[in-house]
Design a protein around this motif. Structure first.
Motif, mmCIF file in Angstrom:
data_model
loop_
_atom_site.group_PDB
_atom_site.id
_atom_site.type_symbol
_atom_site.label_atom_id
_atom_site.label_comp_id
_atom_site.label_asym_id
_atom_site.label_seq_id
_atom_site.Cartn_x
_atom_site.Cartn_y
_atom_site.Cartn_z
ATOM 1 N N TRP A 1 -10.299 95.378 -25.234
ATOM 2 C CA TRP A 1 -11.539 94.735 -25.678
ATOM 3 C C TRP A 1 -12.678 95.708 -25.986
ATOM 4 C CZ3 TRP A 1 -11.463 90.093 -27.534
ATOM 5 C CH2 TRP A 1 -12.662 89.474 -27.850
ATOM 6 N N PRO A 2 -12.947 96.714 -25.122
ATOM 7 C CA PRO A 2 -14.087 97.604 -25.408
ATOM 8 C C PRO A 2 -13.878 98.523 -26.621
ATOM 9 C CG PRO A 2 -13.361 97.838 -23.122
ATOM 10 C CD PRO A 2 -12.387 96.971 -23.798
ATOM 11 N N LEU A 3 -12.658 98.671 -27.089
ATOM 12 C CA LEU A 3 -12.397 99.559 -28.213
ATOM 13 C C LEU A 3 -12.994 98.995 -29.502
ATOM 14 C CD1 LEU A 3 -8.684 100.521 -27.551
ATOM 15 C CD2 LEU A 3 -10.736 101.792 -26.928
ATOM 16 N N ASP A 4 -13.356 99.892 -30.391
ATOM 17 C CA ASP A 4 -13.961 99.503 -31.665
ATOM 18 C C ASP A 4 -12.861 99.241 -32.701
ATOM 19 O OD1 ASP A 4 -15.984 98.963 -33.474
ATOM 20 O OD2 ASP A 4 -16.093 101.053 -34.142
ATOM 21 N N LEU A 5 -12.176 98.092 -32.518
ATOM 22 C CA LEU A 5 -11.121 97.669 -33.435
ATOM 23 C C LEU A 5 -11.377 96.222 -33.845
ATOM 24 C CD1 LEU A 5 -7.956 98.964 -31.541
ATOM 25 C CD2 LEU A 5 -8.905 99.925 -33.619
ATOM 26 N N ASP A 6 -10.776 95.844 -34.953
ATOM 27 C CA ASP A 6 -10.843 94.456 -35.388
ATOM 28 C C ASP A 6 -10.145 93.576 -34.349
ATOM 29 O OD1 ASP A 6 -11.434 92.407 -37.300
ATOM 30 O OD2 ASP A 6 -9.293 92.395 -37.810
ATOM 31 N N LYS B 1 -6.522 94.044 -32.219
ATOM 32 C CA LYS B 1 -6.421 94.014 -30.757
ATOM 33 C C LYS B 1 -5.389 92.983 -30.298
ATOM 34 C CE LYS B 1 -11.265 95.204 -30.047
ATOM 35 N NZ LYS B 1 -12.552 94.727 -29.524
#
Length: 86
Positions: free
Chosen positions: A23-28, A32
């Protein structure tokens, strides 16, 4: 608790945990979800083996029971005297 319920809840739990880690990652969000689906499927193959085997055994037992009942009913409908006595 039924092995099928345990296995299903285990699969859902793995998915939720992996999604929470991503969740904290900067991905669409769809990326995810896809990563979480693939990772949870792979991990469940290894981590949930015992529950999967229990579920498969339960399903095989139920299938055999249904098959025996079906054969008994067919024999009774065909007029087999031994089947109607059981």
């Amino acid at each position: 608790m039924s092995p099928a319920i345990k296995y299903t809840l285990g699969r859902i739990g793995l998915f939720v945990v992996i999604l929470a880690v991503l969740w904290p990652l900067d991905l669409d969000i769809f990326v995810k979800i896809m990563i979480a689906l693939l990772a949870s499927a792979g991990l469940s193959f290894v981590l949930l083996r015992a529950w999967r085997d229990q579920m498969a055994g339960q399903m095989a037992t139920a299938a055999e029971r249904r098959k025996a009942e079906k054969e008994r009913l067919r024999a009774a409908l065909a007029g087999d005297d031994e089947a109607s006595k059981s």
